[in-house]
Write a protein that holds these residues in place. Structure first.
Motif, mmCIF file in Angstrom:
data_model
loop_
_atom_site.group_PDB
_atom_site.id
_atom_site.type_symbol
_atom_site.label_atom_id
_atom_site.label_comp_id
_atom_site.label_asym_id
_atom_site.label_seq_id
_atom_site.Cartn_x
_atom_site.Cartn_y
_atom_site.Cartn_z
ATOM 1 N N UNK A 106 54.979 42.481 45.683
ATOM 2 C CA UNK A 106 54.055 42.305 44.566
ATOM 3 C C UNK A 106 52.811 43.143 44.875
ATOM 4 N N UNK A 107 52.399 43.976 43.907
ATOM 5 C CA UNK A 107 51.270 44.882 44.109
ATOM 6 C C UNK A 107 50.214 44.653 43.037
ATOM 7 N N UNK A 108 48.964 44.499 43.476
ATOM 8 C CA UNK A 108 47.811 44.397 42.592
ATOM 9 C C UNK A 108 47.158 45.770 42.505
ATOM 10 N N UNK A 109 46.899 46.242 41.286
ATOM 11 C CA UNK A 109 46.159 47.480 41.066
ATOM 12 C C UNK A 109 44.921 47.151 40.237
ATOM 13 N N UNK A 119 31.542 54.037 27.698
ATOM 14 C CA UNK A 119 31.606 52.641 28.116
ATOM 15 C C UNK A 119 32.370 52.485 29.422
ATOM 16 N N UNK A 120 31.865 51.620 30.302
ATOM 17 C CA UNK A 120 32.576 51.305 31.542
ATOM 18 C C UNK A 120 33.885 50.598 31.193
ATOM 19 N N UNK A 121 34.919 50.882 31.993
ATOM 20 C CA UNK A 121 36.221 50.272 31.770
ATOM 21 C C UNK A 121 36.783 49.761 33.088
ATOM 22 N N UNK A 122 37.336 48.543 33.053
ATOM 23 C CA UNK A 122 37.938 47.927 34.226
ATOM 24 C C UNK A 122 39.215 47.220 33.798
ATOM 25 N N UNK A 123 40.222 47.232 34.664
ATOM 26 C CA UNK A 123 41.451 46.500 34.373
ATOM 27 C C UNK A 123 42.145 46.156 35.684
ATOM 28 N N UNK A 124 43.036 45.178 35.608
ATOM 29 C CA UNK A 124 43.865 44.841 36.760
ATOM 30 C C UNK A 124 45.272 44.583 36.270
ATOM 31 N N UNK A 125 46.228 44.822 37.147
ATOM 32 C CA UNK A 125 47.625 44.537 36.824
ATOM 33 C C UNK A 125 48.358 44.167 38.102
ATOM 34 N N UNK A 126 49.391 43.367 37.942
ATOM 35 C CA UNK A 126 50.259 42.970 39.041
ATOM 36 C C UNK A 126 51.678 43.303 38.642
ATOM 37 N N UNK A 127 52.438 43.877 39.562
ATOM 38 C CA UNK A 127 53.814 44.231 39.223
ATOM 39 C C UNK A 127 54.703 44.194 40.459
ATOM 40 N N UNK A 132 55.824 42.501 34.947
ATOM 41 C CA UNK A 132 54.396 42.213 34.932
ATOM 42 C C UNK A 132 54.120 40.878 35.612
ATOM 43 N N UNK A 133 52.962 40.768 36.190
ATOM 44 C CA UNK A 133 52.519 39.538 36.876
ATOM 45 C C UNK A 133 53.500 39.066 37.933
ATOM 46 N N UNK A 134 54.240 40.007 38.496
ATOM 47 C CA UNK A 134 55.189 39.700 39.580
ATOM 48 C C UNK A 134 56.099 38.545 39.178
ATOM 49 N N UNK A 135 56.710 38.687 38.007
ATOM 50 C CA UNK A 135 57.607 37.650 37.506
ATOM 51 C C UNK A 135 56.872 36.418 37.048
ATOM 52 N N UNK A 136 55.675 36.589 36.512
ATOM 53 C CA UNK A 136 54.820 35.481 36.050
ATOM 54 C C UNK A 136 54.480 34.504 37.174
ATOM 55 N N UNK A 137 54.340 35.042 38.384
ATOM 56 C CA UNK A 137 53.998 34.213 39.537
ATOM 57 C C UNK A 137 52.559 34.392 39.990
ATOM 58 N N UNK A 138 51.953 35.550 39.642
ATOM 59 C CA UNK A 138 50.586 35.852 40.064
ATOM 60 C C UNK A 138 49.857 36.475 38.880
#
Length: 159
Positions: A106-109, A119-127, A132-138
């Motif tokens: 599982x990787x967080x980016x 405009x400043x832009x921020x995002x996060x993702x887990x895969x 997505x979301x490491x199988x809806x676990x995180x």
């Protein structure tokens, strides 16, 4: 486009360069069962002034660590302009999230962009395994750090 890749927790940390027009500093929060292991950064514009902590332990609450800064005068990424030379600081941090049962890690980016104009832009993702979301676990969320010197809180928790 200048790219700088940080080699993870063993990379040398630098102090913020004088005269940076834009910066983004980070804080990290995790729940009682989530650890993050820093895997490195990719900086598209600007430079990495300091890396996040090598390990962000469970129960972290607004743990400070990591800063990206612009590296020149009038640096910021234009949104509606033909100017190619005007950049701020933009890039991403990558973390492993151990202990999540999936076929691959599982990787967080966490992505960030603090432009000189726009405009400043921020995002996060887990895969993991393309899910997505490491199988809806995180799950993750980022706060919006506005202004020339954005401060961003990233929160990660398990379902």
């Amino acid at each position: 486009m200048r790219m700088m890749v940080d080699e993870g927790p063993n990379a040398a940390n630098r102090t913020e360069p004088l005269g940076s027009a834009r910066s983004v500093s980070f804080q990290w929060s995790t729940d009682s069962s989530t650890t993050l292991i820093y895997n490195g950064a990719t900086i598209s514009h600007g430079e990495l002034a300091s890396a996040p902590p090598a390990v962000i332990p469970p129960n972290s609450q607004a743990l400070a660590g990591g800063m990206a800064v612009s590296d020149g005068f009038m640096t910021g990424k234009p949104r509606c302009s033909s100017i190619d030379d005007v950049f701020g600081t933009e890039g991403s941090f990558n973390f492993a999230v151990p202990g999540v049962t999936t076929g691959s890690p599982c990787v967080l980016t966490v992505k960030f962009n603090n432009p000189y104009m726009g405009t400043n832009e921020y995002s996060c993702s887990l895969a993991a395994d393309g899910e997505a979301s490491c199988g809806n676990k995180v799950f993750c969320a980022v706060g919006n750090g506005g202004g020339n010197d954005g401060q961003v809180l990233t929160t990660v928790w398990r379902a």
